[in-house]
Motif scaffolding. Structure first.
Motif, mmCIF file in Angstrom:
data_model
loop_
_atom_site.group_PDB
_atom_site.id
_atom_site.type_symbol
_atom_site.label_atom_id
_atom_site.label_comp_id
_atom_site.label_asym_id
_atom_site.label_seq_id
_atom_site.Cartn_x
_atom_site.Cartn_y
_atom_site.Cartn_z
ATOM 1 N N GLU A 154 17.970 95.558 95.735
ATOM 2 C CA GLU A 154 16.971 95.099 94.787
ATOM 3 C C GLU A 154 16.530 93.672 95.121
ATOM 4 O O GLU A 154 17.262 92.901 95.731
ATOM 5 N N ARG A 155 15.327 93.363 94.679
ATOM 6 C CA ARG A 155 14.830 92.001 94.842
ATOM 7 C C ARG A 155 15.699 91.033 94.047
ATOM 8 O O ARG A 155 16.087 91.318 92.924
ATOM 9 N N GLU A 156 15.967 89.900 94.632
ATOM 10 C CA GLU A 156 16.854 88.911 94.025
ATOM 11 C C GLU A 156 16.163 87.553 93.999
ATOM 12 O O GLU A 156 15.639 87.115 95.020
ATOM 13 N N GLY A 157 16.185 86.912 92.859
ATOM 14 C CA GLY A 157 15.692 85.545 92.785
ATOM 15 C C GLY A 157 16.769 84.604 93.290
ATOM 16 O O GLY A 157 17.905 84.678 92.839
ATOM 17 N N VAL A 158 16.446 83.735 94.226
ATOM 18 C CA VAL A 158 17.463 82.856 94.793
ATOM 19 C C VAL A 158 17.286 81.400 94.402
ATOM 20 O O VAL A 158 18.273 80.656 94.332
ATOM 21 N N ALA A 159 16.061 80.969 94.144
ATOM 22 C CA ALA A 159 15.847 79.569 93.782
ATOM 23 C C ALA A 159 14.522 79.424 93.060
ATOM 24 O O ALA A 159 13.591 80.197 93.295
ATOM 25 N N CYS A 160 14.471 78.421 92.186
ATOM 26 C CA CYS A 160 13.214 78.101 91.522
ATOM 27 C C CYS A 160 13.082 76.588 91.431
ATOM 28 O O CYS A 160 14.055 75.903 91.086
ATOM 29 N N ILE A 161 11.897 76.115 91.737
ATOM 30 C CA ILE A 161 11.605 74.691 91.654
ATOM 31 C C ILE A 161 10.564 74.496 90.562
ATOM 32 O O ILE A 161 9.442 75.031 90.655
ATOM 33 N N SER A 162 10.924 73.769 89.520
ATOM 34 C CA SER A 162 10.030 73.643 88.372
ATOM 35 C C SER A 162 8.838 72.759 88.708
ATOM 36 O O SER A 162 8.839 72.023 89.688
ATOM 37 N N SER A 163 7.811 72.834 87.859
ATOM 38 C CA SER A 163 6.570 72.114 88.141
ATOM 39 C C SER A 163 6.628 70.663 87.682
ATOM 40 O O SER A 163 6.126 69.778 88.358
ATOM 41 N N PHE A 164 7.251 70.414 86.545
ATOM 42 C CA PHE A 164 7.151 69.090 85.943
ATOM 43 C C PHE A 164 7.995 68.045 86.652
ATOM 44 O O PHE A 164 7.507 66.983 87.002
ATOM 45 N N ASP A 165 9.254 68.357 86.847
ATOM 46 C CA ASP A 165 10.152 67.347 87.388
ATOM 47 C C ASP A 165 10.769 67.752 88.724
ATOM 48 O O ASP A 165 11.600 67.018 89.258
ATOM 49 N N GLY A 166 10.377 68.898 89.230
ATOM 50 C CA GLY A 166 10.903 69.333 90.518
ATOM 51 C C GLY A 166 12.349 69.779 90.480
ATOM 52 O O GLY A 166 12.965 69.978 91.524
ATOM 53 N N ARG A 167 12.893 69.931 89.263
ATOM 54 C CA ARG A 167 14.274 70.384 89.157
ATOM 55 C C ARG A 167 14.393 71.778 89.739
ATOM 56 O O ARG A 167 13.518 72.618 89.567
ATOM 57 N N SER A 168 15.506 72.017 90.407
ATOM 58 C CA SER A 168 15.721 73.304 91.058
ATOM 59 C C SER A 168 16.872 74.062 90.424
ATOM 60 O O SER A 168 17.837 73.456 89.950
ATOM 61 N N TYR A 169 16.761 75.373 90.442
ATOM 62 C CA TYR A 169 17.772 76.267 89.916
ATOM 63 C C TYR A 169 18.102 77.280 91.003
ATOM 64 O O TYR A 169 17.210 77.714 91.738
ATOM 65 N N TYR A 170 19.363 77.671 91.064
ATOM 66 C CA TYR A 170 19.800 78.516 92.168
ATOM 67 C C TYR A 170 20.647 79.679 91.691
ATOM 68 O O TYR A 170 21.401 79.569 90.722
ATOM 69 N N ALA A 171 20.542 80.769 92.419
ATOM 70 C CA ALA A 171 21.466 81.872 92.219
ATOM 71 C C ALA A 171 22.842 81.460 92.720
ATOM 72 O O ALA A 171 22.966 80.653 93.647
ATOM 73 N N ASP A 172 23.879 82.030 92.126
ATOM 74 C CA ASP A 172 25.232 81.689 92.538
ATOM 75 C C ASP A 172 25.471 81.976 94.015
ATOM 76 O O ASP A 172 26.236 81.272 94.671
ATOM 77 N N SER A 173 24.784 82.988 94.526
ATOM 78 C CA SER A 173 25.009 83.402 95.909
ATOM 79 C C SER A 173 24.535 82.359 96.932
ATOM 80 O O SER A 173 24.945 82.408 98.092
ATOM 81 N N VAL A 174 23.681 81.433 96.499
ATOM 82 C CA VAL A 174 23.155 80.452 97.443
ATOM 83 C C VAL A 174 23.442 79.010 97.032
ATOM 84 O O VAL A 174 23.131 78.073 97.771
ATOM 85 N N LYS A 175 24.022 78.856 95.867
ATOM 86 C CA LYS A 175 24.282 77.512 95.344
ATOM 87 C C LYS A 175 25.158 76.724 96.315
ATOM 88 O O LYS A 175 26.161 77.220 96.816
ATOM 89 N N GLY A 176 24.749 75.495 96.584
ATOM 90 C CA GLY A 176 25.485 74.650 97.519
ATOM 91 C C GLY A 176 25.034 74.803 98.958
ATOM 92 O O GLY A 176 25.396 73.988 99.813
ATOM 93 N N ARG A 177 24.250 75.836 99.249
ATOM 94 C CA ARG A 177 23.766 76.063 100.618
ATOM 95 C C ARG A 177 22.248 75.934 100.720
ATOM 96 O O ARG A 177 21.733 75.496 101.758
ATOM 97 N N PHE A 178 21.545 76.308 99.679
ATOM 98 C CA PHE A 178 20.083 76.262 99.674
ATOM 99 C C PHE A 178 19.623 75.101 98.806
ATOM 100 O O PHE A 178 20.219 74.819 97.760
ATOM 101 N N THR A 179 18.545 74.459 99.219
ATOM 102 C CA THR A 179 17.970 73.360 98.454
ATOM 103 C C THR A 179 16.459 73.528 98.381
ATOM 104 O O THR A 179 15.791 73.627 99.419
ATOM 105 N N GLY A 180 15.953 73.532 97.162
ATOM 106 C CA GLY A 180 14.522 73.635 96.963
ATOM 107 C C GLY A 180 13.906 72.266 96.739
ATOM 108 O O GLY A 180 14.541 71.372 96.174
ATOM 109 N N SER A 181 12.677 72.109 97.177
ATOM 110 C CA SER A 181 11.961 70.855 96.952
ATOM 111 C C SER A 181 10.470 71.127 96.995
ATOM 112 O O SER A 181 10.033 72.199 97.429
#
Length: 122
Positions: free
Chosen positions: A43-70
């Motif tokens: 299934e499709r999996e969401g791995v990261a999201c970068i918000s519009s206002f402050d650029g805060r990023s959210y990550y799936a547990d499977s990629v946390k600590g390895r992936f960085t959004g900006s």
């Protein structure tokens, strides 16, 4: 509006890639940008999201600590830096845009990119 995802490729386990998402002729400033991925038979999996206002990023547990959004609004581009890649990361990666705030509900996203293939070899 068609988002353009790029930067995928073939990399060895432990390697890195940086994905980019842009939208020629359309500003992404007011959109949260998510990265989804889909591997064959999964299934499709969401791995990261970068918000519009402050650029805060959210990550799936499977990629946390390895992936960085900006995001670089001056370049109208959102990035996903992927480090310490492993075979589980092999998938087609898509970027998608939703107004303002991140959400895990894929159906709420307004615009999608065409996908870029990431293949991690052992």
């Amino acid at each position: 509006v068609q988002l353009q995802a790029s930067g995928g490729g073939l990399v060895q386990t432990g390697g890195s890639l940086r994905l980019s998402c842009t939208a020629p002729g359309f500003t992404l400033d007011y959109y949260a940008i998510s990265w989804f991925r889909q591997a064959p038979g999964k299934e499709r999996e969401g791995v990261a999201c970068i918000s519009s206002f402050d650029g805060r990023s959210y990550y799936a547990d499977s990629v946390k600590g390895r992936f960085t959004g900006s995001r670089d609004n001056a370049k109208n581009t959102v990035y996903l830096q992927m480090n310490s890649l492993n075979s589980e990361d092999t998938a087609v990666y898509y970027c998608a845009a939703v107004r303002f705030e991140c959400t895990v509900v894929a159906a709420l996203y307004d615009y999608w990119g065409q996908g870029t293939q990431v293949t991690v070899s052992s």
